[in-house]
Motif scaffolding. Structure first.
Motif, PDB file in Angstrom:
ATOM      1  N   UNK A  85      26.753   4.460 -28.317  1.00 44.45           N
ATOM      2  CA  UNK A  85      26.637   3.047 -27.989  1.00 44.45           C
ATOM      3  C   UNK A  85      25.330   2.852 -27.217  1.00 44.45           C
ATOM      4  N   UNK A  86      25.054   1.618 -26.919  1.00 39.50           N
ATOM      5  CA  UNK A  86      23.827   1.321 -26.183  1.00 39.50           C
ATOM      6  C   UNK A  86      24.182   0.809 -24.797  1.00 39.50           C
ATOM      7  N   UNK A  87      23.259   0.997 -23.865  1.00 40.84           N
ATOM      8  CA  UNK A  87      23.517   0.489 -22.521  1.00 40.84           C
ATOM      9  C   UNK A  87      22.244   0.524 -21.687  1.00 40.84           C
ATOM     10  N   UNK A  88      22.362  -0.008 -20.513  1.00 35.83           N
ATOM     11  CA  UNK A  88      21.206  -0.030 -19.610  1.00 35.83           C
ATOM     12  C   UNK A  88      21.578   0.712 -18.339  1.00 35.83           C
ATOM     13  N   UNK A  89      20.708   1.596 -17.940  1.00 33.62           N
ATOM     14  CA  UNK A  89      20.926   2.319 -16.690  1.00 33.62           C
ATOM     15  C   UNK A  89      20.007   1.718 -15.628  1.00 33.62           C
ATOM     16  N   UNK A  90      20.586   1.381 -14.516  1.00 35.60           N
ATOM     17  CA  UNK A  90      19.784   0.829 -13.404  1.00 35.60           C
ATOM     18  C   UNK A  90      19.818   1.822 -12.254  1.00 35.60           C
TER      19      UNK A  90
END
Lengths: 340, 199
Positions: free
Chosen positions: A124-129
């Motif tokens: 899946x896709x995601x954003x890491x902050x």
């Protein structure tokens, strides 16, 4: 219940690939936090995997099945290399639509039997902050796994070793709950080399008979009409992978109607059994026949009882098609409805 | 596990669930084949505890044949569909595989079953219900041969003499020949006028 081994493999879409990408693999160690998550999957697999599957036989009719053989070899001595052979088979049937996936092979021993749980999570896709001293950095990541539980596929087999008997297993594919047969083909048929244990005709027949019994036994007219309407709408499920419960819930049946259906099921678990719905088979067991006359009358009854319920007689014998219908019974309901 | 322990454990399963499963299976098959022509009889049985224990205790090459008999012996519940003519066998097979998933589907001829296979029972899965049931399809002649053969050969304590073996083989060939002859005759006679199909 304790996991004895856990291996993980990164499986690429390889169905149309001219050369198969190398499969990276690792052993999940007990100290890893992932191990806890895998323990939950392993422990919950027998209940989670609701679809009963049967491994396919070969052309001669014997259950000589490559996947059973691989599972047998892996269960006997689970090694990263032996598991890779299973991952390679998954890669060969994985299309771009199914995407990159993370495969887990988890084993343990339960009541003297060896249990194998095979699970696949798509990428899946995601954003890491990440917060640094004075700034925030964000990064887009395309390889996140286990984010979406709705895309999770799993299978579970439990056998005594050495195993000389036939194989059966259980599986779950959350994506086929939506009825997409081609996705079930990927996991159940192409990878697991299996079929749903409940045949299309058997599942549909049971659904039709249960519904018919529920209709006949209901003394609540509203519920009966609700069930008759459901029977007519069910035909639209043709070719979809469903269970009696999923159909009823999809049609928004009332709790009373659902409870009545449950009571008519031979066993409660069978309401969740998945099968490919066949409207042709359904019609053999539950069909309504309606005759509309040119004077506005509409006569309706179960198709196989219509001629018992209604008597009919040709009136003039001159080919004008005039007929008389008659029936006798106690009026149970009489309503006025708006015409079209 | 000794043979006595196996028999005792199996007997519990037999009483608790197998007998009832056999009754349900027979009723289910009768219902499925209600409108199929030329069915002589349908019967189902749960394997007798003594026979199960004997089979479980069998040896092969000096070692136990079944390490896990409760999983490996697949005919704990079996059913037989007996049809009149050999040409009815594929008709019955077709109905059977429509409603039961065949895990193994085998043909044995001429001396044994016309067709048999292991199927997934149409039941909710539980620890007490065997994962597979055996369903055989036989012609009336094969049924007769099979019953007598089972009684004579399998239950005989002593090995049969070569001459006795020849008599058995002769009887098998007679049953096989009778099926072929009747089938030819039925084909010659053509469709059954009452049923509107081949006899």
């Amino acid at each position: 219940m304790a996991i004895e081994t856990a291996h993980s493999y990164l499986v690429h879409p390889g169905k149309a690939a001219s050369a198969q990408p190398a499969i990276s693999a690792t052993t999940v160690s007990r100290s890893d936090r992932l191990f806890e998550l895998l323990t939950k999957i392993y422990d919950g697999a027998p209940a989670e995997c609701k679809i009963d599957i049967s491994f396919q036989a070969d052309d001669s009719g014997h259950q000589v099945n490559d996947r059973c053989s691989q599972f047998d070899i892996y269960l006997t001595k689970p090694t990263l290399a032996r598991g890779r052979a299973i991952a390679e088979e998954l890669q060969l049937v994985t299309t771009n639509r199914s995407k990159l996936g993370l495969l887990f092979l988890v084993t343990g021993t339960e009541k003297g039997q060896r249990r194998l749980v095979v699970s696949r999570f798509p990428a899946d896709e995601g954003i890491v902050a990440q917060e640094h001293k004075s700034k925030l950095s964000v990064e887009f990541i395309e390889r996140i796994f286990m984010k979406n539980s709705h895309a999770y596929k799993s299978a579970c087999c439990q056998v005594s070793l050495p195993h000389k008997g036939l194989w059966r297993g259980k599986a779950i594919d959350h994506q086929i709950s939506g009825g997409q047969k081609e996705i079930s083909d990927y996991w159940v048929r192409e990878f697991l080399l299996s079929e749903l244990s409940t045949t299309s005709a058997a599942g549909t027949r049971r659904a039709a008979k249960v519904l018919r019994e529920a209709i006949r036994s209901s003394d609540d007219l509203d519920v009966r009409q609700e069930l008759i309407a459901a029977a007519m709408l069910m035909r639209g499920q043709d070719g979809r992978v469903v269970s009696v419960r999923s159909i009823c819930s999809g049609l928004g049946l009332s709790e009373v109607a659902m409870a009545l259906i449950d009571r008519k099921m031979p066993a409660a678990d069978l309401a969740n059994e998945q099968f490919a719905f066949s409207s042709e088979e359904f019609d053999k067991h539950l069909r309504y026949r309606a005759v509309e006359l040119d004077n506005g009358a509409v006569l309706m009854a179960e198709a196989d009882r219509f001629d018992d319920v209604f008597s009919r007689e040709e009136l003039d014998g001159q080919g004008r098609g005039m007929e008389r219908f008659w029936t006798e019974g106690r009026v149970e309901d009489e309503r006025v409805r708006q015409t079209k | 596990m000794s043979e006595i322990d196996v028999e005792s454990a199996y007997r519990q399963r037999y009483e608790r669930s197998l007998k009832a499963l056999a009754i349900r299976l027979e009723a289910h098959l009768c219902d499925l084949f209600d409108e199929v022509n030329h069915i002589d009889r349908i019967s189902a049985r749960a394997k007798d505890p003594r026979r199960f224990a004997e089979k479980a205790g069998k040896a092969e090459n000096g070692r136990p044949k079944y390490m896990h008999p409760f999983e490996e012996i697949q005919d704990q519940v079996g059913a037989r569909i007996t049809v009149l003519y050999e040409s009815d066998v594929p008709v019955v097979e077709e109905v059977l595989v429509r409603y039961f998933h065949p895990v193994e589907n085998l043909q044995r001829a001429p001396e044994d079953s016309a067709s048999f296979g292991y199927f997934v029972p149409d039941e909710a899965v539980s620890e007490d219900v065997p994962q597979f049931v055996e369903i055989q399809i036989k012609t009336a002649f094969q049924h007769a041969w099979s019953e007598t053969n089972h009684d004579i050969a399998y239950k005989s304590d002593a090995d049969l003499t070569p001459e006795q073996e020849r008599w058995l083989a002769f009887a098998a060939a007679q049953a096989w020949g009778a099926d072929k002859a009747i089938n030819e005759l039925v084909a010659d006679l053509g469709p059954d006028p009452e049923e509107g199909s081949t006899r």
